[in-house]
Each structure stands twice: as C-alpha cells, then as structure tokens.
Design an enzyme around this catalytic site. Structure first.
Site, mmCIF file in Angstrom:
data_model
loop_
_atom_site.group_PDB
_atom_site.id
_atom_site.type_symbol
_atom_site.label_atom_id
_atom_site.label_comp_id
_atom_site.label_asym_id
_atom_site.label_seq_id
_atom_site.Cartn_x
_atom_site.Cartn_y
_atom_site.Cartn_z
ATOM 1 N N GLU A 289 74.145 29.362 -43.302
ATOM 2 C CA GLU A 289 73.642 28.219 -44.068
ATOM 3 C C GLU A 289 74.201 26.927 -43.490
ATOM 4 O OE1 GLU A 289 75.737 26.264 -46.024
ATOM 5 O OE2 GLU A 289 77.560 27.468 -45.891
ATOM 6 N N LYS B 86 77.265 28.557 -36.576
ATOM 7 C CA LYS B 86 77.751 27.883 -37.784
ATOM 8 C C LYS B 86 79.173 27.355 -37.576
ATOM 9 C CE LYS B 86 78.373 26.396 -41.916
ATOM 10 N NZ LYS B 86 78.270 27.141 -43.162
ATOM 11 N N CYS C 126 84.161 24.127 -46.507
ATOM 12 C CA CYS C 126 83.651 24.545 -45.197
ATOM 13 C C CYS C 126 84.522 24.112 -44.029
ATOM 14 C CB CYS C 126 82.227 24.021 -45.003
ATOM 15 S SG CYS C 126 81.021 24.752 -46.129
ATOM 16 N N LYS D 173 88.285 25.505 -43.674
ATOM 17 C CA LYS D 173 88.303 26.960 -43.518
ATOM 18 C C LYS D 173 87.648 27.386 -42.205
ATOM 19 C CE LYS D 173 85.478 29.278 -46.202
ATOM 20 N NZ LYS D 173 84.539 29.973 -45.298
ATOM 21 N N LYS E 184 84.311 14.876 -51.713
ATOM 22 C CA LYS E 184 83.275 13.939 -51.287
ATOM 23 C C LYS E 184 82.447 13.596 -52.516
ATOM 24 C CE LYS E 184 79.538 15.546 -49.270
ATOM 25 N NZ LYS E 184 78.582 16.208 -48.345
#
Length: 432
Positions: free
Chosen positions: A149, A205, A261, A264, A322
């Site tokens: 994703e 990704k 994201c 990690k 954010k």
C-alpha cells in the site's frame, strides 16, 4: 467480487471500505470483539478524512460487514488481503508473527482456490514464508501476491480511490488477472498497474518510504546548517524544489518524521540489509539524524529560559505526527513533551484529533485544553509541533493576551519571522 480483509487497522479498514465502494462484497475480520462490535454499529475506530462517509454508506448498502471469525472471512473471500501489523522488533526488523500466524490458520481453513494478498509492509521474502506457512496444511490451490500500500495518512481514501500506481507482485497469471480485474475501476484515468515479482514488490514499498524519509532528513540537515551560516532554508527549499529532478514535495524542514511507516520501514530495510550482508550507510544516517531532529527545539527553549524550565508552563499545539490524523506513533511532539517534563516544565496541549490517544499514553502527566487558545492561558511559551490548518492563521492579539510572555517555538515554520517580529513575538523556528 468477493473480498476478505484480515485485520482492520489503518490499512485494512481503508482497503476494505474503498473496495466496497466500487461494488465489491467485503468481509473484514478482526480478533478484537469490542472493535468489531463498534464497527458493526457504524462507528469508525480511526480518524481519517472522508472515511466515515464511505464506511457508513457501504455498511448500509450491505457491501461491507465485520466479523471475528477467520473461517467466515475465508469462506466468503476469493481474494484475501492480509492487512496485519508488522511492528518493529527489538533489533529493528519487522515482526512477522501476526502474518505468519494467520497464514498458518488459513492453510487449515481454505477449501477452494484463493489469492492471498500481502497488503502489510513486509521484508523481502515474506511472500515465500507466507506461501510455506499456508502450504503446510492447505489441501487446495492458492497463490500468494505482494500488493504493497502507498497510503498517506490524512489522504488515504483519496490515495486508494485515485492511486498514482498499483504494484502487484506475482508470478501467477491466474492471480494477476484477478488482481487486475479488482483494481480496474481505480485506474480508469490511465495510471499503471505495475506487475513484477513478489520480492521486487516487497522492496518497492521499503525503497519508496526510505527515499522519502531520506529526502526529509536531508532538508532538516540543510535547515540546521542554515542556522549556523545565516541562510534561510525557505529560500533554499524554493530554489531546490523548482528543479524538476528534485521536485517540491518532502522538502519542508521541521522536527523530524514520525508515524507508523517511515520510522519502522527505514529501520526494517536497514536491518534487512545487515541480514543480507549489506550496510545501508545512508539509512544509518537517516535514522540517527531524525532521532536527534525530533528534539531540536529543546536547546532553543532551554537557552531562552537560561537552562531553567522548572515551574515554567508550556503550551503545545499539535500532538499527532502529522495533520489530518489522530496517529501519535513516533510523533515528535511526544519526544519534546518528555524532554520538557524531565526539565521540570508543566504542559497544556491541544490537538484537534489526537488528545484522546495521548491521554491514554501519558495519563495525567500533562493537561489538555478544550481549544487551541486554552493551551495558552498563563503559558510562558508556545511550542508548535504539528502543522494543523487551524494553527496557520491564529489571532495573534488573543495569543498575546493569554501568554505570560510572547514567545513561540515553531517546529513547523508556520509563520513569517519578520511578521512575527512586527507582531511583538520572540519567535524561533527551523533553519531561518
């Protein structure tokens, strides 16, 4: 098409809801009974703009439903998405216990051909491990596909419905055809569905997120250097961003990246490199610089108060990592708050969406305001940690009435330094 989504975290819930929006029949599976019951009652468990409208519409249209039964989900879905957490392990690697645990159960339960889709962000080689775990018990054909994703929190619904690209990793023509059919409604404008092998899809990704993290981190280092030499990082950013080879996005300096994201994924790719005998020296620097950047405002704050924050009351605007999300994972605001508390300051914070999550984490260690101006009452200074839209054009006269001293430390460069000087504020930001 009939779809099952295993896991209703951020990725799973957005995936299931958006697939239902194009007419698919979706069953989402989660082991958390209370969470499933809330979703069955049309309560969205996360904050994500526009998700609530699609969520309610598809539940009412009977295209989206929820269960705790893995068997029920697998019986329903011809395509089964694994959207399970891959938390950071102690050594920085991605922990695959949830994915492999479910894969083991899938092999016991499937009775007909399924396409099993790794939607979670996983290290190179995970598809093979999932395939092996399922094959131990499976008595029918199946394929495992990698389909990473690329959702931005705060824009996830739009990103899913109008993707720049869709990456599908598979060597199976049968699985590829089904995935192309599933995603056809989302790429009518001509954006590509890119077919590749599973390992390349998995690495795509990690490579994308790590590159963006490096871009942010580079600009933060430029900002820090600007302060030393008297340059203005805003002007540097504009000068760089107009170069089409570089682009304008991800060049805004601040107090580091956070979220679920980038931190990690960068660490996981770095660890995967080590495991394969490769040293990602750039990623090593990105990790170290970003960790330091999260508290870059602290020396400025301490210097202003002559290294004595005992008894000082600090107002904080922004807690989420954010804007347009309630996600506080690796949020720079938390690192700043911990440092301020350790120095003896008291804190009153405001965030439009993330206060409940922070309260669960910090309890009564800090206070929370009902509105943005409430965080300023009798505060000795304001610290801005998240660039929510409502903070961009505040009433400076109201702020001056509420603050004990007109002092702002801005970790997101929301205001013009010259204008703040004219307004009568002591104003410090990043790289200017």
């Amino acid at each position: 098409m009939k779809i099952a989504v295993i896991g209703t975290g951020y990725v799973g819930l957005v995936t299931g809801t958006c697939l239902a929006e194009t007419g698919n029949e979706v069953v989402c599976v989660d082991i958390d009974l209370k969470k499933v019951q809330k979703m069955q009652n049309e309560e969205v468990p996360i904050y994500e703009p526009h998700l609530d409208v699609l969520f309610e519409r598809n539940i009412q249209g009977k295209r989206l439903r929820f269960t705790t039964s893995l068997d029920e989900g697998l019986s329903h879905g011809d395509i089964v998405f694994l959207a399970l957490p891959t938390p950071e392990d102690e050594d920085g690697s991605a922990d695959l216990k949830y994915i492999l645990g479910v894969a083991n159960e899938i092999g016991k339960l499937i009775k007909s051909y399924k396409v099993i889709v790794d939607k979670s962000t996983v290290p190179v080689g995970t598809s093979e491990k999932v395939r092996e775990a399922i094959a131990k018990n499976a008595k029918c054909d199946f394929d495992v596909v990698s389909n990473p994703e690329f959702l931005r929190e705060g824009f996830a619904v739009d990103d899913f419905l109008k993707p720049e690209r869709i990456v599908v990793g598979s060597n199976s023509n049968r699985a590829t055809r089904l995935m192309e059919k599933l995603y056809k409604p989302f790429v009518r404008s001509g954006n590509p569905v890119i077919i590749m092998d599973e390992k390349s899809a998995e690495l795509t990704k990690y490579a994308a997120n790590s590159f963006l993290a490096a871009k942010i981190t580079f600009m933060n280092e430029i900002a820090n250097f600007c302060e030393l030499v008297g340059a203005d990082v805003d002007k540097v950013r504009i000068g760089m961003g107009t170069d089409s080879r570089i682009g304008k996005r991800f060049l805004f300096p601040g107090i580091g990246y956070g979220g679920s994201c980038f931190p990690k994924d960068v660490k996981a790719l770095h660890k995967s490199g080590k495991d394969s005998g490769y040293d990602f020296q750039i990623l090593d620097s990105v990790i170290k610089v970003n960790q330091k950047q999260k508290t870059v405002l602290i020396p400025k704050i301490k210097n202003y108060f002559n290294n004595n924050l005992k008894g000082k009351k600090i107002g904080v605007w922004g807690l989420a990592f954010k804007p347009e999300t309630d996600d506080i994972r690796e949020a720079p605001a938390l690192y700043i708050i911990y440092e301020l508390l350790a120095s003896g300051a008291t804190i009153t914070a405001f965030d439009p969406e993330a206060m409940e999550n922070v309260e669960r984490k910090l309890g009564n260690k800090i206070s929370f305001a009902h509105g943005m101006y409430g965080a300023l009452e009798d505060a000795d200074a304001l610290v801005i940690c998240t660039e929510w839209g409502i903070f961009r054009n505040p009433n400076f006269n109201v702020m001056k009435e509420l603050l004990r001293d007109n002092v702002i430390f801005d970790g997101r460069n929301l205001y013009d330094p010259q204008e703040m000087k004219e307004e009568g504020f002591h104003y410090e930001s990043i790289g200017r």
